[in-house]
Design a protein around this motif. Structure first.
Motif, mmCIF file in Angstrom:
data_model
loop_
_atom_site.group_PDB
_atom_site.id
_atom_site.type_symbol
_atom_site.label_atom_id
_atom_site.label_comp_id
_atom_site.label_asym_id
_atom_site.label_seq_id
_atom_site.Cartn_x
_atom_site.Cartn_y
_atom_site.Cartn_z
ATOM 1 N N TYR A 3 0.798 -1.215 -0.139
ATOM 2 C CA TYR A 3 -0.085 -0.122 0.058
ATOM 3 C C TYR A 3 0.894 1.278 -0.097
ATOM 4 N N ARG A 4 2.191 1.026 -0.380
ATOM 5 C CA ARG A 4 2.922 2.173 -0.230
ATOM 6 C C ARG A 4 3.132 2.798 -1.872
ATOM 7 N N THR A 5 2.812 1.898 -2.639
ATOM 8 C CA THR A 5 3.042 2.479 -4.144
ATOM 9 C C THR A 5 1.820 2.092 -4.888
ATOM 10 N N LEU A 6 1.645 2.913 -6.024
ATOM 11 C CA LEU A 6 0.319 2.786 -6.857
ATOM 12 C C LEU A 6 0.400 1.554 -7.913
ATOM 13 N N ASP A 7 -0.386 0.393 -7.845
ATOM 14 C CA ASP A 7 -0.289 -0.535 -8.783
ATOM 15 C C ASP A 7 -1.118 -0.236 -9.962
ATOM 16 N N PRO A 8 -0.325 0.030 -11.082
ATOM 17 C CA PRO A 8 -1.033 0.368 -12.410
ATOM 18 C C PRO A 8 -2.302 -0.766 -12.794
ATOM 19 N N LEU A 41 -6.490 5.393 -22.329
ATOM 20 C CA LEU A 41 -5.635 6.079 -21.917
ATOM 21 C C LEU A 41 -4.889 5.580 -20.599
ATOM 22 N N SER A 42 -5.514 4.946 -19.717
ATOM 23 C CA SER A 42 -4.970 4.285 -18.373
ATOM 24 C C SER A 42 -4.014 3.252 -18.617
ATOM 25 N N ARG A 43 -4.335 2.485 -19.784
ATOM 26 C CA ARG A 43 -3.554 1.362 -20.297
ATOM 27 C C ARG A 43 -2.067 2.204 -20.859
ATOM 28 N N ASP A 44 -2.238 2.968 -21.696
ATOM 29 C CA ASP A 44 -1.306 3.680 -22.617
ATOM 30 C C ASP A 44 -0.130 4.287 -21.567
ATOM 31 N N LEU A 45 -0.749 5.204 -20.400
ATOM 32 C CA LEU A 45 0.219 5.810 -19.457
ATOM 33 C C LEU A 45 0.722 4.904 -18.522
ATOM 34 N N ALA A 46 -0.094 3.880 -18.141
ATOM 35 C CA ALA A 46 0.588 2.941 -17.332
ATOM 36 C C ALA A 46 2.063 2.265 -17.797
ATOM 37 N N ARG A 122 13.248 13.073 -20.724
ATOM 38 C CA ARG A 122 12.229 12.382 -19.629
ATOM 39 C C ARG A 122 11.281 13.605 -19.326
ATOM 40 N N ILE A 123 11.594 14.673 -19.162
ATOM 41 C CA ILE A 123 10.436 15.386 -18.821
ATOM 42 C C ILE A 123 9.559 15.934 -19.898
ATOM 43 N N LYS A 124 9.863 15.958 -21.035
ATOM 44 C CA LYS A 124 9.252 16.158 -22.317
ATOM 45 C C LYS A 124 8.503 15.234 -22.387
ATOM 46 N N GLN A 125 8.998 14.034 -22.372
ATOM 47 C CA GLN A 125 8.095 12.644 -22.674
ATOM 48 C C GLN A 125 6.874 12.600 -21.648
ATOM 49 N N VAL A 126 7.042 12.866 -20.294
ATOM 50 C CA VAL A 126 6.028 12.887 -19.262
ATOM 51 C C VAL A 126 4.978 13.767 -19.531
ATOM 52 N N PHE A 127 5.652 15.027 -20.038
ATOM 53 C CA PHE A 127 4.519 16.371 -20.173
ATOM 54 C C PHE A 127 3.682 15.921 -21.629
ATOM 55 N N ARG A 128 4.132 15.214 -22.607
ATOM 56 C CA ARG A 128 3.354 14.930 -23.731
ATOM 57 C C ARG A 128 2.201 13.822 -23.242
ATOM 58 N N GLN A 129 2.806 13.096 -22.193
ATOM 59 C CA GLN A 129 1.866 11.925 -21.952
ATOM 60 C C GLN A 129 0.593 12.780 -20.948
ATOM 61 N N ILE A 189 -3.934 8.121 -12.248
ATOM 62 C CA ILE A 189 -3.026 7.701 -13.325
ATOM 63 C C ILE A 189 -1.698 8.847 -13.554
ATOM 64 N N ALA A 190 -2.174 10.063 -13.329
ATOM 65 C CA ALA A 190 -0.936 10.980 -13.284
ATOM 66 C C ALA A 190 0.280 10.771 -12.223
ATOM 67 N N ALA A 191 -0.329 10.333 -11.075
ATOM 68 C CA ALA A 191 0.526 10.044 -10.003
ATOM 69 C C ALA A 191 1.430 8.802 -10.126
ATOM 70 N N LEU A 192 1.234 8.247 -11.269
ATOM 71 C CA LEU A 192 2.081 7.002 -11.767
ATOM 72 C C LEU A 192 3.375 7.658 -12.128
ATOM 73 N N PHE A 193 3.288 8.713 -12.839
ATOM 74 C CA PHE A 193 4.665 9.469 -13.561
ATOM 75 C C PHE A 193 5.529 10.226 -12.329
ATOM 76 N N ALA A 194 4.857 10.478 -11.306
ATOM 77 C CA ALA A 194 5.514 11.048 -9.969
ATOM 78 C C ALA A 194 6.193 9.960 -9.215
ATOM 79 N N GLN A 195 5.602 8.851 -9.393
ATOM 80 C CA GLN A 195 6.208 7.806 -8.545
ATOM 81 C C GLN A 195 7.373 7.088 -9.587
ATOM 82 N N SER A 196 7.124 7.188 -10.892
ATOM 83 C CA SER A 196 8.101 6.801 -11.802
ATOM 84 C C SER A 196 9.511 7.464 -12.040
#
Length: 256
Positions: A3-8, A41-46, A122-129, A189-196
């Protein structure tokens, strides 16, 4: 650590379950297509967030090669290169120190340049998503704009340009609740990127997406509160039966 990480996978399953619920209750509504897009979108972004977690092997290889090359050059200058060609001992020491400082400066400059390039990519790729996620949030908000609790009032009179509205309080509340759930999923879904990607710029962008979804969800729940606070519609009185009719008849005069 569960429960400390998000499971896509669980986020995708939640989005799929929500799509099924929307399809069951509103099969002809446009919100069903939005729910399907949220699943896609959730599948692609995960998958994109998972890719960003992978180590950058080519950059690590360059770093290791640069460190080894610097050590070999320093070894060559300090031991293998005959110092007898240098006139004074002080000159030899100063020459070695100068070469070493120059090599270190070059190595650090190259590594810093590569790190900056990779971080920018990496930052550009994240913001495109995240851009696609932000657009979907606004689409969800557009679908709930015309779902106004005022349409449930008996005094409400639509005009010729009024959109089609839900006139059933229960259906309207469920429609708005589905929109709120979709907004909540977009934040996860957005929080997955902050986790990665542990980067301040990325985290700030993710927080912006979450704040946008939360603010719109708060507006939706204000509508739901208005629906729940409406007085219950009066129940129609049952049709009078023979017994009730007889009870209302005036008593007959006693027979003489």
């Amino acid at each position: 650590m569960r429960y400390r990480t998000l499971d896509p996978k669980l986020i995708i399953e939640t989005a799929e379950r929500l799509e099924g619920r929307v399809a069951d209750r509103f099969p002809e509504a446009g919100l069903r297509g939005v729910a399907a897009e949220l699943v896609s979108l959730s599948r692609d972004l995960a998958k994109a967030a998972k890719t960003l977690e992978a180590p950058i092997w080519w950059l690590r290889g360059i770093i290791v090669a640069a460190v080894i090359a610097g050590a070999l050059i320093f070894l060559f200058v300090g031991t293998i290169l005959p110092l007898i060609h240098i006139s004074q001992a002080d000159d030899a020491v100063q020459s070695v120190q100068g070469i070493e400082a120059t090599i270190n400066m070059i190595i650090l400059a190259v590594l810093g340049f590569l790190a900056l390039i990779r971080t920018e990519e990496r930052i550009k790729q994240v913001f495109r998503q995240l851009h696609g996620l932000r657009s979907l949030i606004h689409v969800i908000d557009m679908h709930q704009l015309t779902k106004d609790p005022a349409a449930l009032s008996a005094s409400f009179k639509p005009t010729a340009h009024s959109p089609a509205r839900l006139t059933n309080a229960a259906d309207l509340a469920r429609y708005l609740d589905y929109c709120s759930e979709m907004l909540s999923i977009t934040g996860k879904i957005a929080a997955l990127f902050a986790q990665s990607v542990n980067d301040a710029v990325v985290i700030a962008g993710v927080n912006d997406i979450e704040n946008l979804a939360s603010n719109l969800s708060r507006k939706i729940w204000q509508k739901i509160t208005l629906i729940d606070g409406r007085p219950a519609a009066p129940q129609p009185s049952p049709a009078p039966g023979p017994a009730s009719q007889a009870a209302r008849l005036p008593p007959r005069a006693p027979a003489p």
